[in-house]
Design a protein around this motif. Structure first.
Motif, PDB file in Angstrom:
ATOM      1  N   SER A  94      48.796  56.972  34.052  1.00  0.00           N
ATOM      2  CA  SER A  94      49.525  55.771  34.475  1.00  0.00           C
ATOM      3  C   SER A  94      49.347  54.702  33.413  1.00  0.00           C
ATOM      4  CB  SER A  94      49.025  55.262  35.830  1.00  0.00           C
ATOM      5  OG  SER A  94      47.665  54.853  35.734  1.00  0.00           O
ATOM      6  N   ASP A  95      50.280  53.759  33.378  1.00  0.00           N
ATOM      7  CA  ASP A  95      50.179  52.615  32.477  1.00  0.00           C
ATOM      8  C   ASP A  95      49.625  51.433  33.253  1.00  0.00           C
ATOM      9  OD1 ASP A  95      51.199  53.951  30.253  1.00  0.00           O
ATOM     10  OD2 ASP A  95      53.267  53.578  30.874  1.00  0.00           O
ATOM     11  N   ARG A  96      48.577  50.814  32.721  1.00  0.00           N
ATOM     12  CA  ARG A  96      47.930  49.684  33.382  1.00  0.00           C
ATOM     13  C   ARG A  96      47.884  48.490  32.444  1.00  0.00           C
ATOM     14  NH1 ARG A  96      44.646  51.098  37.804  1.00  0.00           N
ATOM     15  NH2 ARG A  96      45.231  53.187  38.530  1.00  0.00           N
ATOM     16  N   ASP A  97      48.404  47.369  32.894  1.00  0.00           N
ATOM     17  CA  ASP A  97      48.227  46.110  32.168  1.00  0.00           C
ATOM     18  C   ASP A  97      46.976  45.440  32.704  1.00  0.00           C
ATOM     19  OD1 ASP A  97      50.592  46.787  31.038  1.00  0.00           O
ATOM     20  OD2 ASP A  97      51.709  45.037  31.707  1.00  0.00           O
ATOM     21  N   ILE A  98      46.003  45.195  31.851  1.00  0.00           N
ATOM     22  CA  ILE A  98      44.762  44.574  32.303  1.00  0.00           C
ATOM     23  C   ILE A  98      44.377  43.427  31.381  1.00  0.00           C
ATOM     24  CG2 ILE A  98      43.983  46.811  33.195  1.00  0.00           C
ATOM     25  CD1 ILE A  98      41.751  46.646  31.037  1.00  0.00           C
ATOM     26  N   ASP A  99      43.649  42.484  31.961  1.00  0.00           N
ATOM     27  CA  ASP A  99      43.005  41.413  31.200  1.00  0.00           C
ATOM     28  C   ASP A  99      41.547  41.821  31.026  1.00  0.00           C
ATOM     29  OD1 ASP A  99      45.419  40.109  31.475  1.00  0.00           O
ATOM     30  OD2 ASP A  99      44.739  38.867  33.152  1.00  0.00           O
ATOM     31  N   PRO A 100      41.158  42.333  29.871  1.00  0.00           N
ATOM     32  CA  PRO A 100      39.784  42.826  29.707  1.00  0.00           C
ATOM     33  C   PRO A 100      38.764  41.688  29.639  1.00  0.00           C
ATOM     34  CG  PRO A 100      40.963  42.957  27.634  1.00  0.00           C
ATOM     35  CD  PRO A 100      41.961  42.497  28.655  1.00  0.00           C
ATOM     36  N   TYR A 101      37.881  41.639  30.628  1.00  0.00           N
ATOM     37  CA  TYR A 101      36.852  40.602  30.659  1.00  0.00           C
ATOM     38  C   TYR A 101      35.615  40.991  29.844  1.00  0.00           C
ATOM     39  CZ  TYR A 101      39.453  38.494  34.563  1.00  0.00           C
ATOM     40  OH  TYR A 101      40.416  37.916  35.340  1.00  0.00           O
ATOM     41  N   GLY A 102      35.341  42.288  29.759  1.00  0.00           N
ATOM     42  CA  GLY A 102      34.165  42.730  29.023  1.00  0.00           C
ATOM     43  C   GLY A 102      33.973  44.226  29.133  1.00  0.00           C
ATOM     44  N   VAL A 109      34.145  32.154  34.087  1.00  0.00           N
ATOM     45  CA  VAL A 109      33.011  31.624  33.331  1.00  0.00           C
ATOM     46  C   VAL A 109      31.774  32.490  33.583  1.00  0.00           C
ATOM     47  CG1 VAL A 109      31.506  29.628  32.988  1.00  0.00           C
ATOM     48  CG2 VAL A 109      33.945  29.299  33.469  1.00  0.00           C
ATOM     49  N   ASP A 110      31.050  32.821  32.508  1.00  0.00           N
ATOM     50  CA  ASP A 110      29.801  33.579  32.583  1.00  0.00           C
ATOM     51  C   ASP A 110      29.989  34.946  33.245  1.00  0.00           C
ATOM     52  OD1 ASP A 110      28.429  31.482  31.392  1.00  0.00           O
ATOM     53  OD2 ASP A 110      28.041  30.513  33.321  1.00  0.00           O
ATOM     54  N   PHE A 111      31.140  35.551  33.078  1.00  0.00           N
ATOM     55  CA  PHE A 111      31.357  36.879  33.661  1.00  0.00           C
ATOM     56  C   PHE A 111      30.467  37.895  32.960  1.00  0.00           C
ATOM     57  CE2 PHE A 111      33.430  41.017  33.800  1.00  0.00           C
ATOM     58  CZ  PHE A 111      33.651  41.160  35.159  1.00  0.00           C
ATOM     59  N   ASN A 112      29.795  38.740  33.748  1.00  0.00           N
ATOM     60  CA  ASN A 112      28.910  39.778  33.225  1.00  0.00           C
ATOM     61  C   ASN A 112      29.463  41.133  33.636  1.00  0.00           C
ATOM     62  OD1 ASN A 112      26.655  41.750  33.130  1.00  0.00           O
ATOM     63  ND2 ASN A 112      25.441  39.975  32.531  1.00  0.00           N
TER      64      ASN A 112
END
Length: 322
Positions: free
Chosen positions: A169-177, A219-222
């Protein structure tokens, strides 16, 4: 006030710039006395810098003719950090990384003095790190690099992702880390298909395309903390609740984050978890140094009892005289 390390480097810079400097002139330029200067010269020699010393009233210092100072100089602690880092990178489960690691180590050794080079090789030949590598789940180094860059620049990506059933599948994501856990690499971010926070195994990603669409990151995402929490609370065959007779600080020290979620509860701590294997979970509970009470499910109580009876049998067997 300048630190001693800064003055030592100043001595080295002056020796590179001039063919020869008397001890008096060199000490004046650095701003130290003769005894301190001699100590700095000794420190440089210990780092492998060949210095010629002319004794006497008109003596001085100079670098050995033909010596080329490497573009980088490292302290022993820095060498240890680099050596362990290179060693660890071999076990991080990334395809095509071994040649790059070998090349990086060779380049470092070429610019290091013999003493530090021996230390690098000593770490490489004698230290073993357990990084829980699983050969079957290697991620691609290029994929990790692309996702890390997108996360840093906060740029949306499109993944070609294959799920556990083999369906792409094709996934559009906002990579946080990115994070590595249990021998696998993951990217964590907002999935626009599911409209929620999701994690994706990197070894299942076939392609990564940048979309040139900016996004905002919490903010401060781990990434590792989120990954650990989501895996510990993933629905499984058995929902578990255990009351731990201890404080939250002690519980966090003794209970692995991968086991479940800890919550303070009226002078004790609640452990909430999910598992498919009650006997496995019971063995983890048995290792805790404090008392506990199984609230649910009843089947976990039976698993704990079975483990207790087994230990009693073993204790009796070991107590018998041969």
């Amino acid at each position: 006030m300048e630190r001693p390390t800064t003055r030592v480097l100043t001595v080295l810079e002056l020796l590179q710039t001039h063919d020869r400097l008397s001890g008096t002139v060199l000490a004046e330029r650095v701003g130290v006395d003769g005894r301190t200067l001699r100590r700095y010269i000794s420190m440089l020699e210990e780092l492998g810098i060949p210095i010629t010393t002319d004794r006497g009233r008109y003596g001085g210092y100079s670098l050995v003719p033909g010596f080329k100072l490497p573009p980088m100089m490292f302290t022993e602690d820095e060498v240890l950090a680099l050596s362990v880092g290179l060693l660890a990178s071999r076990g991080l489960g990334l395809k095509n990384l071994a040649p790059a690691v070998a090349s990086a180590q060779a380049k470092l050794e070429r610019v290091m003095p013999a003493k530090l080079k021996r230390r690098v090789r000593a770490i490489d030949e004698t230290v073993v790190l357990d990084l829980e590598r699983r050969e079957a789940t290697d991620g691609d180094a290029a994929t990790v690099t692309a996702l890390a860059s997108a996360a840093q620049s906060r740029e949306r990506v499109r993944l070609r992702y294959v799920d556990t059933t083999g369906k792409p599948s094709d996934r559009d994501i906002d990579p946080y880390g990115l994070a590595r856990r249990g021998g696998r690499w993951y990217v964590v971010g907002h999935c626009h298909l599911r409209k929620d926070l999701r994690s994706f195994r990197i070894d299942r990603i076939e392609t990564v395309d940048l979309l040139d669409i900016p996004f905002g990151r919490p903010v401060d995402f781990n990434a590792l903390e989120h990954l650990t929490f989501s895996m510990a609370t993933l629905p499984r065959a058995h929902a578990i609740e255990v009351r731990l007779q201890t404080g939250l600080r002690e519980a966090r020290r003794e209970v692995s984050k991968t086991l479940g979620v800890l919550e303070p509860s009226a002078g004790a701590v609640r452990l909430l978890a999910q598992t498919d294997d009650l006997d496995w979970f019971a063995r983890h509970l048995a290792r805790l140094p404090f008392d506990f009470t199984v609230i649910r499910p009843p089947a976990l109580r039976e698993a704990v009892k079975r483990g207790g009876r087994r230990m009693q049998r073993l204790g009796k067997r070991l107590g018998r005289k041969p």
